[in-house]
Design a protein around this motif. Sequence first.
Motif, PDB file in Angstrom:
ATOM      1  N   VAL A 129       0.867  -1.183   0.000  1.00  0.00           N
ATOM      2  CA  VAL A 129       0.000   0.000   0.000  1.00  0.00           C
ATOM      3  C   VAL A 129       0.904   1.233   0.000  1.00  0.00           C
ATOM      4  CG1 VAL A 129      -1.806   1.257   1.216  1.00  0.00           C
ATOM      5  CG2 VAL A 129      -1.738  -1.251   1.349  1.00  0.00           C
ATOM      6  N   PHE A 130       0.709   2.086  -1.012  1.00  0.00           N
ATOM      7  CA  PHE A 130       1.564   3.258  -1.132  1.00  0.00           C
ATOM      8  C   PHE A 130       0.947   4.462  -0.429  1.00  0.00           C
ATOM      9  CE2 PHE A 130       2.487   0.534  -4.774  1.00  0.00           C
ATOM     10  CZ  PHE A 130       3.844   0.371  -4.626  1.00  0.00           C
ATOM     11  N   ASN A 131       1.839   5.338   0.020  1.00  0.00           N
ATOM     12  CA  ASN A 131       1.379   6.555   0.687  1.00  0.00           C
ATOM     13  C   ASN A 131       0.865   7.542  -0.365  1.00  0.00           C
ATOM     14  OD1 ASN A 131       1.193   9.039   2.096  1.00  0.00           O
ATOM     15  ND2 ASN A 131       2.711   8.297   3.592  1.00  0.00           N
ATOM     16  N   PRO A 132      -0.392   7.966  -0.247  1.00  0.00           N
ATOM     17  CA  PRO A 132      -0.920   8.863  -1.285  1.00  0.00           C
ATOM     18  C   PRO A 132      -0.173  10.201  -1.360  1.00  0.00           C
ATOM     19  CG  PRO A 132      -2.501   8.568   0.514  1.00  0.00           C
ATOM     20  CD  PRO A 132      -1.384   7.617   0.760  1.00  0.00           C
ATOM     21  N   HIS A 133       0.552  10.560  -0.305  1.00  0.00           N
ATOM     22  CA  HIS A 133       1.338  11.804  -0.341  1.00  0.00           C
ATOM     23  C   HIS A 133       2.604  11.626  -1.160  1.00  0.00           C
ATOM     24  CE1 HIS A 133      -0.967  14.003   2.741  1.00  0.00           C
ATOM     25  NE2 HIS A 133      -1.163  12.811   3.271  1.00  0.00           N
ATOM     26  N   ASP A 134       3.104  10.402  -1.241  1.00  0.00           N
ATOM     27  CA  ASP A 134       4.350  10.138  -1.946  1.00  0.00           C
ATOM     28  C   ASP A 134       4.429   8.639  -2.229  1.00  0.00           C
ATOM     29  OD1 ASP A 134       6.904   9.669  -2.847  1.00  0.00           O
ATOM     30  OD2 ASP A 134       7.919  10.713  -1.190  1.00  0.00           O
ATOM     31  N   LYS A 135       4.334   8.302  -3.492  1.00  0.00           N
ATOM     32  CA  LYS A 135       4.253   6.879  -3.886  1.00  0.00           C
ATOM     33  C   LYS A 135       5.518   6.089  -3.542  1.00  0.00           C
ATOM     34  CE  LYS A 135       0.265   7.346  -5.136  1.00  0.00           C
ATOM     35  NZ  LYS A 135      -0.312   8.297  -6.076  1.00  0.00           N
ATOM     36  N   LYS A 136       6.620   6.772  -3.271  1.00  0.00           N
ATOM     37  CA  LYS A 136       7.851   6.050  -2.922  1.00  0.00           C
ATOM     38  C   LYS A 136       7.855   5.662  -1.439  1.00  0.00           C
ATOM     39  CE  LYS A 136      10.745   9.292  -4.303  1.00  0.00           C
ATOM     40  NZ  LYS A 136       9.738  10.304  -4.763  1.00  0.00           N
ATOM     41  N   ARG A 137       6.871   6.193  -0.731  1.00  0.00           N
ATOM     42  CA  ARG A 137       6.866   5.961   0.719  1.00  0.00           C
ATOM     43  C   ARG A 137       5.716   5.045   1.123  1.00  0.00           C
ATOM     44  NH1 ARG A 137      10.314   9.629   3.327  1.00  0.00           N
ATOM     45  NH2 ARG A 137      11.149  11.059   1.775  1.00  0.00           N
ATOM     46  N   LEU A 138       5.914   4.439   2.295  1.00  0.00           N
ATOM     47  CA  LEU A 138       4.845   3.593   2.814  1.00  0.00           C
ATOM     48  C   LEU A 138       3.870   4.471   3.602  1.00  0.00           C
ATOM     49  CD1 LEU A 138       5.692   3.256   6.040  1.00  0.00           C
ATOM     50  CD2 LEU A 138       7.250   1.570   5.078  1.00  0.00           C
ATOM     51  N   ILE A 139       2.707   3.921   3.873  1.00  0.00           N
ATOM     52  CA  ILE A 139       1.709   4.651   4.659  1.00  0.00           C
ATOM     53  C   ILE A 139       1.738   4.166   6.104  1.00  0.00           C
ATOM     54  CG2 ILE A 139      -0.105   3.030   3.930  1.00  0.00           C
ATOM     55  CD1 ILE A 139      -0.765   6.728   4.652  1.00  0.00           C
ATOM     56  N   GLY A 140       2.346   3.006   6.296  1.00  0.00           N
ATOM     57  CA  GLY A 140       2.356   2.429   7.649  1.00  0.00           C
ATOM     58  C   GLY A 140       1.181   1.507   7.831  1.00  0.00           C
ATOM     59  N   GLY A 141       1.250   0.710   8.862  1.00  0.00           N
ATOM     60  CA  GLY A 141       0.171  -0.280   9.040  1.00  0.00           C
ATOM     61  C   GLY A 141      -0.102  -0.540  10.487  1.00  0.00           C
ATOM     62  N   SER A 142      -0.917  -1.484  10.702  1.00  0.00           N
ATOM     63  CA  SER A 142      -1.417  -2.400   9.702  1.00  0.00           C
ATOM     64  C   SER A 142      -2.651  -1.876   8.952  1.00  0.00           C
ATOM     65  CB  SER A 142      -1.776  -3.736  10.350  1.00  0.00           C
ATOM     66  OG  SER A 142      -2.820  -3.562  11.296  1.00  0.00           O
ATOM     67  N   SER A 143      -3.335  -0.851   9.499  1.00  0.00           N
ATOM     68  CA  SER A 143      -4.552  -0.365   8.827  1.00  0.00           C
ATOM     69  C   SER A 143      -4.169   0.542   7.663  1.00  0.00           C
ATOM     70  CB  SER A 143      -5.432   0.392   9.825  1.00  0.00           C
ATOM     71  OG  SER A 143      -5.627  -0.365  10.994  1.00  0.00           O
ATOM     72  N   ALA A 144      -3.352   0.029   6.756  1.00  0.00           N
ATOM     73  CA  ALA A 144      -2.736   0.846   5.717  1.00  0.00           C
ATOM     74  C   ALA A 144      -3.768   1.394   4.733  1.00  0.00           C
ATOM     75  CB  ALA A 144      -1.691   0.003   4.980  1.00  0.00           C
ATOM     76  N   GLY A 145      -4.618   0.521   4.205  1.00  0.00           N
ATOM     77  CA  GLY A 145      -5.581   0.937   3.193  1.00  0.00           C
ATOM     78  C   GLY A 145      -6.583   1.938   3.727  1.00  0.00           C
ATOM     79  N   SER A 146      -7.036   1.723   4.961  1.00  0.00           N
ATOM     80  CA  SER A 146      -8.012   2.644   5.558  1.00  0.00           C
ATOM     81  C   SER A 146      -7.384   4.035   5.718  1.00  0.00           C
ATOM     82  CB  SER A 146      -8.481   2.120   6.924  1.00  0.00           C
ATOM     83  OG  SER A 146      -9.413   1.064   6.768  1.00  0.00           O
ATOM     84  N   ALA A 147      -6.126   4.072   6.199  1.00  0.00           N
ATOM     85  CA  ALA A 147      -5.430   5.353   6.374  1.00  0.00           C
ATOM     86  C   ALA A 147      -5.245   6.038   5.022  1.00  0.00           C
ATOM     87  CB  ALA A 147      -4.076   5.113   7.036  1.00  0.00           C
ATOM     88  N   ALA A 148      -4.782   5.272   4.039  1.00  0.00           N
ATOM     89  CA  ALA A 148      -4.488   5.842   2.728  1.00  0.00           C
ATOM     90  C   ALA A 148      -5.768   6.331   2.051  1.00  0.00           C
ATOM     91  CB  ALA A 148      -3.787   4.791   1.866  1.00  0.00           C
ATOM     92  N   ALA A 149      -6.844   5.566   2.152  1.00  0.00           N
ATOM     93  CA  ALA A 149      -8.087   5.935   1.473  1.00  0.00           C
ATOM     94  C   ALA A 149      -8.669   7.223   2.054  1.00  0.00           C
ATOM     95  CB  ALA A 149      -9.101   4.794   1.575  1.00  0.00           C
ATOM     96  N   VAL A 150      -8.530   7.408   3.382  1.00  0.00           N
ATOM     97  CA  VAL A 150      -9.003   8.652   4.002  1.00  0.00           C
ATOM     98  C   VAL A 150      -8.043   9.798   3.648  1.00  0.00           C
ATOM     99  CG1 VAL A 150      -9.464   9.834   6.201  1.00  0.00           C
ATOM    100  CG2 VAL A 150     -10.242   7.472   5.864  1.00  0.00           C
ATOM    101  N   ALA A 151      -6.743   9.510   3.656  1.00  0.00           N
ATOM    102  CA  ALA A 151      -5.745  10.531   3.317  1.00  0.00           C
ATOM    103  C   ALA A 151      -5.880  10.972   1.863  1.00  0.00           C
ATOM    104  CB  ALA A 151      -4.333   9.994   3.579  1.00  0.00           C
ATOM    105  N   ALA A 152      -6.307  10.041   1.016  1.00  0.00           N
ATOM    106  CA  ALA A 152      -6.460  10.369  -0.406  1.00  0.00           C
ATOM    107  C   ALA A 152      -7.801  11.046  -0.686  1.00  0.00           C
ATOM    108  CB  ALA A 152      -6.334   9.091  -1.237  1.00  0.00           C
TER     109      ALA A 152
END
Lengths: 485, 479
Positions: A129-152
């Motif tokens: 799961v990529f960080n929507p702020h920067d695709k080279k970075r991770l978003i962290g987990g484990s709730s990665a998709g939920s964090a990224a989808a809200v951040a995006a």
Amino acid sequence: MDYKHKSIKELKEMLDKNEVTSEELFKEANTLAHSTEEGNYFVTIIDKYRKRAKEDTLINGIPYALKDNFSTSGILTTASSNILKDYVPVYDATVYKRLKDAGAVLVGKTTLDELAMGGTGTTAHTGIVFNPHDKKRLIGGSSAGSAAAVAAGIIPFAIGSDTGDSIRKPASFGGVVGFKPTYGRISRYGLFAFASSLDHVGLFSRNVEDTAIVTDIIKGNDPKDMTSLKDDNLCYLEHIHDSIKGRKLFYIKEIVDEEIYQDEDIKKTIRTFKELMEKLKKEGFLIEEASIDEKLLKAIYPVYMTISCAEATSNNANLTGIQFGSRKDGKDINEVMFNARTLGFSELIKRRFVLGSYILQKENQEKLFLNSLRVRRLIVDKINELFKEFDGMILPASGSVAPLITDDVKSEKLDPKATVLENHMAIANFGGFPSITLPMYYHNGLPVGVNLTGRVREDSLVLNMAQKIEDVIGIKNKVAGDDDV
Amino acid sequence: MYKVVIGLEVHCELETKSKNFSSAPNLFTMTPNINVATVDLGLPGILPVVNREACYKALKTAMALNCSNPSEIMFDRKNYFYPDLPKGYQITQVTKPMGVNGYLDILVNGKTKRVLIHQLHLEEDTASLEHNSNFSLIDYNRSGIPLIEIVTEPCIESAEEAVCFLEDLRDVFLFLDVSEAKSNYGQMRCDVNISLMKEGSNELGTKVEMKNINAFNSVRDAIEYEIKRQSEILDKGEKVVQETRRIGEDGKTYSMRKKVDAVDYKYFVEPNIPKIPLSKEYLDSIRKEIPMLKLERYKLYQEKYGLSEYDAGVLAKDKKISDYFNIVVENSNDSSIALNFVTTSVLSTLNKLSITIDEFPVKALSIAKLTSLVHDKKISLDHGKKILYKAIKEEKDPIDLIKEDHLEQINDEDKLLNIIKEVMDNNPEQVRQYVEDGNTFVYNYFVGQVMKTTKRQANPNMSLEIIKKELERRKSDGK
């Protein structure tokens, strides 16, 4: 129209005024989810609009996402693991049922670290799961998709689970609010167990008020979860703007001592944090420095790993391919189970299971498992002692911005520079304390969060204080790609 | 000769509305996989909810077995992989069982033997497996049914003692109403640990374990066979192998697996069930519900009511019959008549009609009244029995019958005298025989006539006395 920056309250007003329909909001979210598929935020995107509400609520008609480790009847639920890649549950998790009953509209099931065991968001069977702020970075987990989808900005809120800091860390890396209330405040029934004594249900949103609105819906006693608390009969939203005058916070000296870190980014985070403390003092908070024995702080991560791996080994023993999940052939029953588990889990998961099994073995239990439980108790006792005087503990949620995706990160190699700084949020899981992360500042366009943890059962106060902190910081309703960050 | 050392692990399914940790019904059925909840399948995300009734019954049984109870209820996980264990762990009790250090006194050939109970704990049953030639089937109906496990100390010394213990233990379950304990339904089953040691030695022999024996007779067969088998091995100077054996249909035991090391079940405290404190008041309230058990009743019947060993044994064996008898004897003023009525009339009727005491149409209190009437000589024993049988046949209260049919004994002297006078007036020949010939044989004739006239209601003893007086009066009048 762009709904990305709207709060739940604003969206609800628009719905009530018929400026937008729930189905339009759903379609917008669905389109966004599909257009960002390369980020791997979702395991399942739901394409058919379905809404059901018994009565009007503040989230009636609002789209949202669920982490893919909540049981949803008739909807694929994989826990991002190969062993469950085709598993369709037959029952609803309590939190899902409550959201459904309140009229919230499920947009998709979000990616997690396999079986929620990991903090990087890089170990799902469907990919990183990529960080929507920067695709080279991770978003962290484990709730990665939920964090990224809200951040995006795909959805205004998403449900996650938090065993070590699985909501609050990715919230920091995603620039969103991440909250896990007191252990037992939200039912765990239907949450795929990782480490039962540490697992919490919580959520992401883009402002503290939205977090209160959703928590008000999903909290409450559940007879299906014996660890669930009695109802507190409080509306958190009603108390969110209560005065915080005279509220006392502490931070831990040994964690935010600028001198001990070499990394310039970390130093920057700590300076920003200290500046924030000064601003908060001006707004009426009383803030003091507290000291905790470094030995206890250094024990947080090993204690977390020991207890969580031990419980996880047992909790995931149901994954054999016999009752459900991917069945593999074998010459006898034992081989069927053996093959299902060998092929169904990634190496990282197997490593944790082997660790957990080792920790629980008769000859190691006293030294490893029971001692970890004792140290957990010592840490919680120490924090509770401080909570006699203070209303909350405040610390940076991470040392700096989200790390780049490297092999070391993916293989869970520890960063020796900031072990304590990066892992202190597990304290809230040890003690079941309500704990919230909210955006603190942006560094080169990347967010870093601040974390506030309060006394057990005082979820309302934690949200109330977090609201004030959010007001002081002035960052809310941001999504990745905004120009002003 | 060798000394036999036996320890038993007895499993008994508790009778409850729902399963131990789920809301699925706890019912025996032949239709597979119908009494199943998500919890019983171990689906991801499920959580256990403890069954209050199961805890109550487990605590009650522990108390009845003289165990000490914990201050709180808590559960542990026993971790192992097996297809009949859907969660991959069993929720059981290791840290704080429902009871520890108890005992049950049993009667073996008339002697009291105290069997020490190491512990009693509550756990959940596994699913049941049916193995076929190239596939196996799983039935989850049994998965999660509340089970108590009772572990004895290794203090049983013969097959006879083991079987007596199992029978008496089953009676404890039945007396407490915690389980039907039907071994043919697998509701009660037993593991036997047995070793032999040299007479006079302090060193325990090698233990052999026999698992999952249902029928008590099979327990007896297995133990007797093992004693013989192990004795022969030891006689030859060889060593008994530590292993698990199973019992075959021929009553012999067969090796299942050699025990290399004990399995490590990696027990730890079940995190999903918070500790439940047990107040003294709650425990006391359970204690109050424990009825007197079989052996106590057996002794009481002999000591208090002077019953024979045989009669005491018959009555104490079945709780409901014993309860019935208790009501009769406690409300009657004659315990021997009460015993007579219950053991002969009541029990024989149960046998004859193949009914249980619950279905018996006459209430214990009515029988108590009836026996009191007999004792007070208001009615004769013979008469009382006849009323009882009529009451059983017509499913009526015998006391009502007495009133309806005016069957109460006539004890009124004037009333009897009038009847007797009438009878004598109607039988001048018999009066003459006495008056003129002094023939006392006519006494019985007149008693018979009086009974006939009064439909046996007349008090026969009183009648006889009055007849004697009346005949004497007529004799002196005639002179």
